[in-house]
Design an enzyme around this catalytic site. Structure first.
Site, PDB file in Angstrom:
ATOM      1  N   ASP A  47      -7.434  10.222  -0.783  1.00  0.00           N
ATOM      2  CA  ASP A  47      -7.954   8.569  -0.957  1.00  0.00           C
ATOM      3  C   ASP A  47      -7.977   8.492   0.192  1.00  0.00           C
ATOM      4  OD1 ASP A  47      -6.946   8.138  -2.896  1.00  0.00           O
ATOM      5  OD2 ASP A  47      -4.986   8.026  -2.427  1.00  0.00           O
ATOM      6  N   GLY A  48      -7.545   9.229   1.519  1.00  0.00           N
ATOM      7  CA  GLY A  48      -8.707   8.629   2.852  1.00  0.00           C
ATOM      8  C   GLY A  48     -10.143   8.566   2.657  1.00  0.00           C
ATOM      9  N   GLU A  84      -4.600  -2.132   2.098  1.00  0.00           N
ATOM     10  CA  GLU A  84      -3.860  -3.233   3.276  1.00  0.00           C
ATOM     11  C   GLU A  84      -4.328  -3.260   4.362  1.00  0.00           C
ATOM     12  OE1 GLU A  84      -3.269   0.828   4.306  1.00  0.00           O
ATOM     13  OE2 GLU A  84      -2.142   0.408   2.330  1.00  0.00           O
ATOM     14  N   ASP A 127       8.672  -3.258  12.864  1.00  0.00           N
ATOM     15  CA  ASP A 127       7.526  -2.385  13.944  1.00  0.00           C
ATOM     16  C   ASP A 127       6.810  -2.733  13.012  1.00  0.00           C
ATOM     17  OD1 ASP A 127       9.804  -0.823  15.136  1.00  0.00           O
ATOM     18  OD2 ASP A 127       8.868   0.703  13.654  1.00  0.00           O
ATOM     19  N   GLY A 170       0.349   2.980  -1.270  1.00  0.00           N
ATOM     20  CA  GLY A 170       0.086   3.114  -0.193  1.00  0.00           C
ATOM     21  C   GLY A 170       1.241   3.453   0.380  1.00  0.00           C
ATOM     22  N   SER A 223       2.917   0.768   2.118  1.00  0.00           N
ATOM     23  CA  SER A 223       3.667  -0.305   1.052  1.00  0.00           C
ATOM     24  C   SER A 223       4.772   0.459   0.406  1.00  0.00           C
ATOM     25  CB  SER A 223       3.078  -1.764   0.368  1.00  0.00           C
ATOM     26  OG  SER A 223       4.119  -2.912   0.475  1.00  0.00           O
ATOM     27  N   LEU A 224       4.675   1.511  -0.242  1.00  0.00           N
ATOM     28  CA  LEU A 224       5.108   1.903  -1.243  1.00  0.00           C
ATOM     29  C   LEU A 224       6.207   3.003  -0.454  1.00  0.00           C
ATOM     30  CD1 LEU A 224       6.478   2.476  -4.282  1.00  0.00           C
ATOM     31  CD2 LEU A 224       5.017   4.500  -3.848  1.00  0.00           C
ATOM     32  N   SER A 225       5.448   3.039   0.966  1.00  0.00           N
ATOM     33  CA  SER A 225       6.596   4.188   1.466  1.00  0.00           C
ATOM     34  C   SER A 225       7.779   3.198   2.630  1.00  0.00           C
ATOM     35  CB  SER A 225       5.660   4.238   2.383  1.00  0.00           C
ATOM     36  OG  SER A 225       4.795   4.249   3.883  1.00  0.00           O
TER      37      SER A 225
END
Length: 307
Positions: free
Chosen positions: A89-90, A163, A192, A204, A206-208
């Protein structure tokens, strides 16, 4: 500048379609997989232009002058039918800096790990090329997030597919992020950092951080705090026609500002705001692959033995 090409003149005449190929290279893509892809493209009379820095890593595999190369976004125009991203994905997110607002579709072939964006496995190389050649693929339009700042940031690509994020530096203490929605105060996040995610990016970063999953066409953004100090602070879904602005406070003078995998270190007195980008990105998928299939496959939903 233009496309770099030193091959014979018949090269451009015998092909019926033109595509670009990008990869970060390294150990991600095996030589045999790249050769298989290029052979399949040749069978279907599809000419390919390989990103210059990637080609320099694999030049020894091919005879001189066999392939044309491109360097950056200025070398790609609407004559290209597709750009193939070989990696995870990166790697696919990197391709956004090449295509910008040209509307060239992106086909992601996954040589990484999870692969929510690059959904096609490397075992599907032949099927992917067949779909390109016969134009039987499906285009998914994905919205982007755009960053406005009081100083120039991220050059000609101030946008992201996944994001926008603000994050403290290294081991410094948490920061205070005063957040406004269309000019009205929303909240001060002691955390943080904070993420503003597109629907695509909902699977991505956000899900983590416990953000919800959105369907790609949901027309929303997600504001997700990163390790918030107050436990009653939770992610919030907002309409994507909103403008989200920020003011930062902290014990250090600098923080990290990120768009997808690109980041810059900025001073805390900078003014930042994000909104929906004016253009979209087109992702290629095979007709039999859907977002629900991707969710089930990548998150192993429905595989509980108790079902």
């Amino acid at each position: 500048k233009g496309l770099i090409f030193t091959g014979p003149s018949w090269f451009l005449e015998k092909y019926k379609m033109k595509i670009a190929i990008y990869s970060r290279g390294g150990e991600t893509v095996r030589q045999e997989d790249l050769i298989l892809l290029l052979d399949e493209l040749e069978k279907h009379k599809i000419s390919c232009y390989i990103q210059h820095y990637f080609f320099e890593q694999v030049r020894h595999l091919f005879p001189p002058n066999q392939y044309a190369t491109f360097i950056d976004a200025g070398d790609l125009d609407d004559s290209f039918e597709c750009i193939i991203s070989m990696g995870g994905d990166g790697t696919l997110l990197d391709t956004l800096t090449f295509i910008r607002d040209s509307n060239i579709p992106v086909l992601g072939i996954n040589f990484g790990r999870l692969g929510f964006l690059a959904t096609l496995g490397k075992h599907e190389l032949t099927d992917a090329v067949n779909a390109l050649a016969n134009r039987t693929y499906v285009i998914d339009k994905r919205s982007l997030i755009h960053l406005d700042a009081s100083i120039p940031l991220f050059g000609k690509t101030p946008y992201a597919l996944n994001e926008f994020a603000i994050h403290k530096r290294d081991t410094s203490s948490m920061i205070r992020i005063h957040t406004y929605l269309n000019g009205e105060f929303l909240n001060t996040y002691w955390a943080d950092g904070i993420i503003v995610s597109t629907p695509t990016g909902s699977t991505g970063y956000s899900l983590s951080c416990n953000g919800p999953i959105l369907f790609p066409d949901s027309g929303s953004f997600i504001i997700t705090p990163v390790a918030p100090h107050n436990l009653n602070v939770r992610p919030i879904v907002i309409p994507d026609d909103s403008i989200v602005s920020f003011e930062i406070e902290g014990r250090t003078d600098q923080f990290i500002c990120a768009l997808d995998s690109r980041r810059e270190i900025v001073n805390k007195d900078i003014q930042l705001a994000v909104k929906k980008e004016a253009f979209t990105i087109s992702l290629v998928r095979l007709s039999e692959n859907s977002f629900l299939q991707t969710l089930r496959g990548k998150l192993s939903w429905g595989l509980d033995k108790r079902n």
